[in-house]
Design a protein around this motif. Structure first.
Motif, PDB file in Angstrom:
ATOM      1  N   CYS A  45      -0.780  -2.893 -10.875  1.00 30.62           N
ATOM      2  CA  CYS A  45      -0.827  -3.192  -9.444  1.00 30.62           C
ATOM      3  C   CYS A  45       0.578  -3.432  -8.907  1.00 30.62           C
ATOM      4  CB  CYS A  45      -1.712  -4.404  -9.155  1.00 30.62           C
ATOM      5  SG  CYS A  45      -1.136  -5.966  -9.853  1.00 30.62           S
ATOM      6  N   VAL A  46       0.685  -3.323  -7.591  1.00 30.78           N
ATOM      7  CA  VAL A  46       1.884  -3.715  -6.860  1.00 30.78           C
ATOM      8  C   VAL A  46       1.692  -5.173  -6.454  1.00 30.78           C
ATOM      9  CG1 VAL A  46       3.358  -3.286  -4.864  1.00 30.78           C
ATOM     10  CG2 VAL A  46       2.167  -1.369  -5.988  1.00 30.78           C
ATOM     11  N   SER A  47       2.630  -6.021  -6.822  1.00 32.71           N
ATOM     12  CA  SER A  47       2.546  -7.447  -6.506  1.00 32.71           C
ATOM     13  C   SER A  47       3.655  -7.806  -5.526  1.00 32.71           C
ATOM     14  CB  SER A  47       2.690  -8.279  -7.784  1.00 32.71           C
ATOM     15  OG  SER A  47       2.759  -9.659  -7.494  1.00 32.71           O
ATOM     16  N   ALA A  48       3.290  -8.426  -4.402  1.00 29.29           N
ATOM     17  CA  ALA A  48       4.292  -8.781  -3.397  1.00 29.29           C
ATOM     18  C   ALA A  48       3.911 -10.105  -2.753  1.00 29.29           C
ATOM     19  CB  ALA A  48       4.401  -7.693  -2.333  1.00 29.29           C
ATOM     20  N   ALA A  49       4.879 -11.005  -2.656  1.00 23.62           N
ATOM     21  CA  ALA A  49       4.637 -12.332  -2.089  1.00 23.62           C
ATOM     22  C   ALA A  49       5.779 -12.743  -1.178  1.00 23.62           C
ATOM     23  CB  ALA A  49       4.467 -13.364  -3.200  1.00 23.62           C
ATOM     24  N   VAL A  50       5.463 -13.619  -0.250  1.00 22.80           N
ATOM     25  CA  VAL A  50       6.469 -14.367   0.495  1.00 22.80           C
ATOM     26  C   VAL A  50       6.453 -15.790  -0.050  1.00 22.80           C
ATOM     27  CG1 VAL A  50       7.130 -15.330   2.730  1.00 22.80           C
ATOM     28  CG2 VAL A  50       6.301 -12.983   2.582  1.00 22.80           C
ATOM     29  N   VAL A  51       7.601 -16.265  -0.478  1.00 23.90           N
ATOM     30  CA  VAL A  51       7.749 -17.621  -0.997  1.00 23.90           C
ATOM     31  C   VAL A  51       8.589 -18.419  -0.016  1.00 23.90           C
ATOM     32  CG1 VAL A  51       8.838 -18.999  -2.823  1.00 23.90           C
ATOM     33  CG2 VAL A  51       7.439 -17.009  -3.421  1.00 23.90           C
ATOM     34  N   HIS A  52       8.089 -19.589   0.365  1.00 18.86           N
ATOM     35  CA  HIS A  52       8.780 -20.460   1.323  1.00 18.86           C
ATOM     36  C   HIS A  52       8.995 -21.822   0.677  1.00 18.86           C
ATOM     37  CE1 HIS A  52       9.974 -22.181   5.155  1.00 18.86           C
ATOM     38  NE2 HIS A  52       9.040 -23.101   5.047  1.00 18.86           N
ATOM     39  N   GLN A  53      10.238 -22.243   0.602  1.00 19.98           N
ATOM     40  CA  GLN A  53      10.600 -23.524   0.010  1.00 19.98           C
ATOM     41  C   GLN A  53       9.940 -23.731  -1.356  1.00 19.98           C
ATOM     42  OE1 GLN A  53       9.937 -26.583   2.973  1.00 19.98           O
ATOM     43  NE2 GLN A  53      11.517 -25.766   4.326  1.00 19.98           N
ATOM     44  N   VAL A 100      -1.979  -4.922  -4.845  1.00 25.54           N
ATOM     45  CA  VAL A 100      -2.589  -3.637  -4.515  1.00 25.54           C
ATOM     46  C   VAL A 100      -2.690  -2.823  -5.799  1.00 25.54           C
ATOM     47  CG1 VAL A 100      -2.305  -1.471  -3.257  1.00 25.54           C
ATOM     48  CG2 VAL A 100      -1.795  -3.653  -2.137  1.00 25.54           C
ATOM     49  N   ALA A 101      -3.922  -2.477  -6.164  1.00 24.72           N
ATOM     50  CA  ALA A 101      -4.192  -1.685  -7.369  1.00 24.72           C
ATOM     51  C   ALA A 101      -4.747  -0.336  -6.934  1.00 24.72           C
ATOM     52  CB  ALA A 101      -5.178  -2.418  -8.269  1.00 24.72           C
ATOM     53  N   PRO A 102      -3.886   0.632  -6.622  1.00 18.38           N
ATOM     54  CA  PRO A 102      -4.362   1.878  -6.015  1.00 18.38           C
ATOM     55  C   PRO A 102      -5.237   2.719  -6.928  1.00 18.38           C
ATOM     56  CG  PRO A 102      -2.008   2.001  -6.516  1.00 18.38           C
ATOM     57  CD  PRO A 102      -2.418   0.575  -6.711  1.00 18.38           C
ATOM     58  N   ALA A 103      -5.006   2.663  -8.226  1.00 24.14           N
ATOM     59  CA  ALA A 103      -5.833   3.452  -9.142  1.00 24.14           C
ATOM     60  C   ALA A 103      -7.251   2.906  -9.234  1.00 24.14           C
ATOM     61  CB  ALA A 103      -5.192   3.488 -10.527  1.00 24.14           C
ATOM     62  N   LEU A 104      -7.438   1.658  -8.801  1.00 24.83           N
ATOM     63  CA  LEU A 104      -8.750   1.025  -8.803  1.00 24.83           C
ATOM     64  C   LEU A 104      -9.335   0.906  -7.401  1.00 24.83           C
ATOM     65  CD1 LEU A 104      -7.970  -1.900 -11.290  1.00 24.83           C
ATOM     66  CD2 LEU A 104      -9.272   0.174 -11.791  1.00 24.83           C
ATOM     67  N   GLN A 160       0.832  -1.208   0.000  1.00 23.73           N
ATOM     68  CA  GLN A 160       0.000   0.000   0.000  1.00 23.73           C
ATOM     69  C   GLN A 160       0.865   1.256   0.000  1.00 23.73           C
ATOM     70  OE1 GLN A 160      -2.453  -0.961   3.414  1.00 23.73           O
ATOM     71  NE2 GLN A 160      -4.189  -1.540   2.114  1.00 23.73           N
ATOM     72  N   ALA A 161       1.961   1.232   0.756  1.00 25.46           N
ATOM     73  CA  ALA A 161       2.868   2.380   0.764  1.00 25.46           C
ATOM     74  C   ALA A 161       3.533   2.549  -0.597  1.00 25.46           C
ATOM     75  CB  ALA A 161       3.925   2.199   1.857  1.00 25.46           C
ATOM     76  N   ALA A 162       3.924   1.425  -1.214  1.00 24.10           N
ATOM     77  CA  ALA A 162       4.538   1.492  -2.546  1.00 24.10           C
ATOM     78  C   ALA A 162       3.530   1.977  -3.578  1.00 24.10           C
ATOM     79  CB  ALA A 162       5.082   0.117  -2.931  1.00 24.10           C
ATOM     80  N   GLY A 163       2.295   1.521  -3.461  1.00 23.45           N
ATOM     81  CA  GLY A 163       1.259   1.976  -4.381  1.00 23.45           C
ATOM     82  C   GLY A 163       0.977   3.457  -4.246  1.00 23.45           C
ATOM     83  N   HIS A 168      -7.482  -7.330 -23.926  1.00 25.27           N
ATOM     84  CA  HIS A 168      -6.187  -7.402 -23.261  1.00 25.27           C
ATOM     85  C   HIS A 168      -6.193  -6.720 -21.894  1.00 25.27           C
ATOM     86  CE1 HIS A 168      -1.913  -7.470 -22.625  1.00 25.27           C
ATOM     87  NE2 HIS A 168      -1.829  -6.165 -22.651  1.00 25.27           N
ATOM     88  N   VAL A 169      -5.678  -7.436 -20.904  1.00 21.29           N
ATOM     89  CA  VAL A 169      -5.482  -6.894 -19.553  1.00 21.29           C
ATOM     90  C   VAL A 169      -3.977  -6.719 -19.370  1.00 21.29           C
ATOM     91  CG1 VAL A 169      -5.819  -7.257 -17.082  1.00 21.29           C
ATOM     92  CG2 VAL A 169      -7.537  -8.084 -18.717  1.00 21.29           C
ATOM     93  N   PRO A 170      -3.468  -5.492 -19.271  1.00 25.21           N
ATOM     94  CA  PRO A 170      -2.027  -5.266 -19.340  1.00 25.21           C
ATOM     95  C   PRO A 170      -1.228  -5.779 -18.146  1.00 25.21           C
ATOM     96  CG  PRO A 170      -3.196  -3.205 -18.944  1.00 25.21           C
ATOM     97  CD  PRO A 170      -4.233  -4.230 -19.267  1.00 25.21           C
ATOM     98  N   SER A 171      -1.851  -5.958 -17.001  1.00 25.69           N
ATOM     99  CA  SER A 171      -1.162  -6.515 -15.836  1.00 25.69           C
ATOM    100  C   SER A 171      -1.489  -7.998 -15.735  1.00 25.69           C
ATOM    101  CB  SER A 171      -1.595  -5.796 -14.553  1.00 25.69           C
ATOM    102  OG  SER A 171      -1.218  -6.544 -13.409  1.00 25.69           O
ATOM    103  N   LEU A 172      -0.478  -8.853 -15.861  1.00 22.58           N
ATOM    104  CA  LEU A 172      -0.696 -10.288 -15.755  1.00 22.58           C
ATOM    105  C   LEU A 172      -1.181 -10.655 -14.353  1.00 22.58           C
ATOM    106  CD1 LEU A 172      -0.572 -13.228 -16.542  1.00 22.58           C
ATOM    107  CD2 LEU A 172       1.925 -13.146 -16.302  1.00 22.58           C
ATOM    108  N   ALA A 173      -0.584 -10.068 -13.323  1.00 16.14           N
ATOM    109  CA  ALA A 173      -1.004 -10.374 -11.957  1.00 16.14           C
ATOM    110  C   ALA A 173      -2.472 -10.025 -11.751  1.00 16.14           C
ATOM    111  CB  ALA A 173      -0.128  -9.617 -10.953  1.00 16.14           C
ATOM    112  N   TYR A 174      -2.881  -8.854 -12.247  1.00 10.36           N
ATOM    113  CA  TYR A 174      -4.272  -8.453 -12.081  1.00 10.36           C
ATOM    114  C   TYR A 174      -5.201  -9.350 -12.898  1.00 10.36           C
ATOM    115  CZ  TYR A 174      -8.333  -5.522 -11.359  1.00 10.36           C
ATOM    116  OH  TYR A 174      -9.573  -5.075 -10.981  1.00 10.36           O
ATOM    117  N   ARG A 175      -4.754  -9.791 -14.065  1.00  7.98           N
ATOM    118  CA  ARG A 175      -5.566 -10.697 -14.877  1.00  7.98           C
ATOM    119  C   ARG A 175      -5.829 -12.002 -14.126  1.00  7.98           C
ATOM    120  NH1 ARG A 175      -2.772 -13.377 -19.750  1.00  7.98           N
ATOM    121  NH2 ARG A 175      -1.682 -11.378 -19.742  1.00  7.98           N
TER     122      ARG A 175
END
Length: 269
Positions: free
Chosen positions: A108-116, A125-129, A21-24, A184-191
């Motif tokens: 959107c801003v995409s952020a994940a924690v990946v474990h093993q 987070v899609a701040p414009a939406l 949210q801060a990055a967005g 076409h949806v330009p953000s793959l994560a949002y799609r």
């Protein structure tokens, strides 16, 4: 995959959401204000000053809170040390940069924690939406705090499918029936999030998507009753030496098998 305590991933999810949210919010300071743009990958991929600013916030916030986690971002030079980390952050500061720099709101801003090798917490987070998707291992998929679910196959209705026109044209119609191709949806994560919340039924993903495009949305889609898989039906593994992926498809579990079967001609796409 060993499952850590749920409270640990809940804390990480809260941290991801706060940082994204801060990055967005930082990216929005540049939105529709003609940010400076550079080109990378031999001029094929744009990066803007907003991408860099959002990346700086994500990296400083997340690694300050979890200094023992590894780091993988589209906008940071890859550090092979991440491969020795059981847990790492996988982020894309702005997924959909082309849309961002042309003033479209589908980014959107995409952020994940990946474990093993598997995502255990993820946010988009899609701040414009004014939208935020979030999920953790074993939890629900949420959009703005409300649970979302994938669509179910309709009775005789067309399948709403997002994907490149030439890919959709090569699908086996006898397996899938009538297809309504989504613009076409330009953000793959949002799609992928649109599949998770049922706005579309599925999507095809061209070769050369990356971990940072996929990890957060993969978990959100899984917890919404769907899956993102390779054309052989295999789930994705993250934090490998090679972060690029081959052709993929995503849909709700009720008809994912049909999409996989219909996509057999796309392996070389």
């Amino acid at each position: 995959m060993p499952i850590e305590s749920k409270s640990e991933w809940e804390d990480d999810l809260d941290l991801l959401l706060q940082a994204a949210q801060a990055a967005g919010a930082r990216a929005m300071e540049f939105f529709r204000k003609e940010p400076e743009v550079w080109w990378k990958n031999e001029g094929r991929s744009p990066v803007s000053e907003a991408d860099i600013a959002a990346n700086d916030i994500l990296k400083s916030t997340l690694l300050a809170a979890r200094p023992n986690y590894g780091w993988l971002s589209e906008e940071t030079d890859d550090d092979p040390a991440r491969l020795s980390c059981d847990t790492l952050f996988v982020v894309d500061p702005i997924d959909g940069t082309r849309a961002f720099i042309t003033g479209r709101d589908l980014w959107c801003v995409s952020a994940a924690v990946v474990h093993q090798g598997h995502p255990v917490a993820g946010v988009l987070v899609a701040p414009a939406l004014n939208e935020a998707f979030a999920s953790r291992l074993g939890g629900p998929a949420l959009r703005n705090g409300k649970r979302v679910r994938v669509s179910e196959p309709g009775e005789g209705g067309p399948l709403r499918l997002a994907g490149a026109e030439d890919m959709v044209a090569r699908l086996d119609r006898a397996t899938l029936g009538v297809i309504q191709r989504i613009p076409h949806v330009p953000s793959l994560a949002y799609r992928l999030a649109m599949v998770a919340d049922g706005r579309i039924d599925g999507t095809l993903v061209k070769v050369n998507s990356h971990d940072w495009d996929l990890a957060a949305a993969d978990l959100i889609l899984t917890n919404a009753g769907g899956a993102l898989v390779a054309l052989d039906g295999a789930a994705l593994t993250y934090n490998r030496p090679e972060v690029r992926h081959d052709v993929l498809c995503a849909a709700g579990n009720s008809w994912l098998g049909r999409l996989i079967s219909a996509s057999c001609d796309l392996a070389d796409h």
